[in-house]
Enzyme design. Sequence first.
Site, PDB file in Angstrom:
ATOM      1  CE  LYS A  54      -3.934  -2.221   2.235  1.00  0.00           C
ATOM      2  NZ  LYS A  54      -4.603  -2.625   3.467  1.00  0.00           N
ATOM      3  CD  GLN A  98      -3.684  -4.208   6.676  1.00  0.00           C
ATOM      4  OE1 GLN A  98      -3.784  -3.192   5.978  1.00  0.00           O
ATOM      5  NE2 GLN A  98      -4.115  -5.383   6.266  1.00  0.00           N
ATOM      6  CG  ASP A 121      -9.836   0.638   5.357  1.00  0.00           C
ATOM      7  OD1 ASP A 121      -9.569   0.029   4.314  1.00  0.00           O
ATOM      8  OD2 ASP A 121      -9.085   0.683   6.348  1.00  0.00           O
TER       9      ASP A 121
END
Length: 300
Positions: A54, A98, A121
Amino acid sequence: MTATIIDGKSFAEGLRGRIAGHVQRLKAEHGITPGLAVVIVGHDPASQVYVTNKARQTAEVGMASFKHELPEDTSEADLLALVHRLNNDDQVHGILVQMPVPKQIDSIKVIEAIAPSKDVDCFTPANVGKVQIGLPGPVSCTPLGCLMLLRDQIGSLAGLNAVIIGRSNLVGKPMMQLLLRENCTVTVAHSRTKNLADVVRGADIVVAAVGRPEMIRGDWIKPGATVIDVGINRIPAPERGEGKTRLVGDVAYAEAAAIAGAITPVPGGVGPMTIACLLANTVTTASLINGLAPPTDLTA
Ligand code: GUN
C-alpha cells in the site's frame, strides 16, 4: 467451457494510471498533494506485506505516504492518540489502520475514532450509512474492486442473481449494498446457510469471501457464471519442496474455471484492485476535504 480469466492486475494498473493523472491535477491546479497514512500494529507477516505494498503504490501514483509501524504491545490509548493526531494533520487525507489489530485493542473503538472525512476504508458508521443511501464518499475497497471487475466483464448487472458467500463487515455486507445498487437480486450466504452448493448453483455472479481455502467447488458453479474470488489463503505446497507454501482462493480454481464464464485468479485478481481502490478513495477524500468535486471517472 473454459472461463475467461479476469486480469485484476492489469485492470488495477490502468486504474492507478488514471489516479496518478488526478493526483497530478490536484497538485498542479490546487496545490494539494493527497496524503495517505497507513498504520500497522504488530508484526503479522501477511499484514506487513499488504502495508508495504500500500505504501509503495501510494508513492508511485504521486501521493504522500505516511507509514506508522507500532509494536505488538501498543495500548489502545496510544493507538487512539495516533488516530487523533492523524485526524488533525492537514497533510493526511486518508487514514487506514490495518486490521486485525492485537487483542488488547478494541477495533470498533479505533474505527469510530477515525474522522469519517478521512476514512478511506469506508469502515466508519457514517460512511457505511452513506454507501447505503447512495451519497458520495469513500466506498469499501475490496467490494468496490470486485464491482469494477464485474461491470467490466458483464456490463449491466441488472436482474442478475448474485450470491455472496461471507457476511463480514469488510467484504460481504458492503458487497451486498453495492450489488443491490446495481439492481442484482442478492443472496448473502454464510456458515449457517443450508444447502450452500444449491444456493451457489443459482448464481449468475458468485463472490466468494469466506476465508476457507478452495471451499467452493467447481460443480457448485452454474455454467457461464462470473466468479469473483476474494479469498487469499496460504496452504502447504509440499510439491514445491519441504516447508513451501502457495496462495489459493476460496474457490477451487481449476474446477471452477472449467465451468464458469469468467473467473478471477488468486493471486492477480481481486487483490490488486483493493489497493487501487484505496488510492482512488484517497483522491476522493482529498477532493471532498478541500471542497472540490471528487473525480467521477475512477470508480463509476
Ligand atoms: N485487513 C485486510 N483487509 C483490509 C482492508 O481492506 N483494510 C484494513 N484496514 N485492514 C484490512
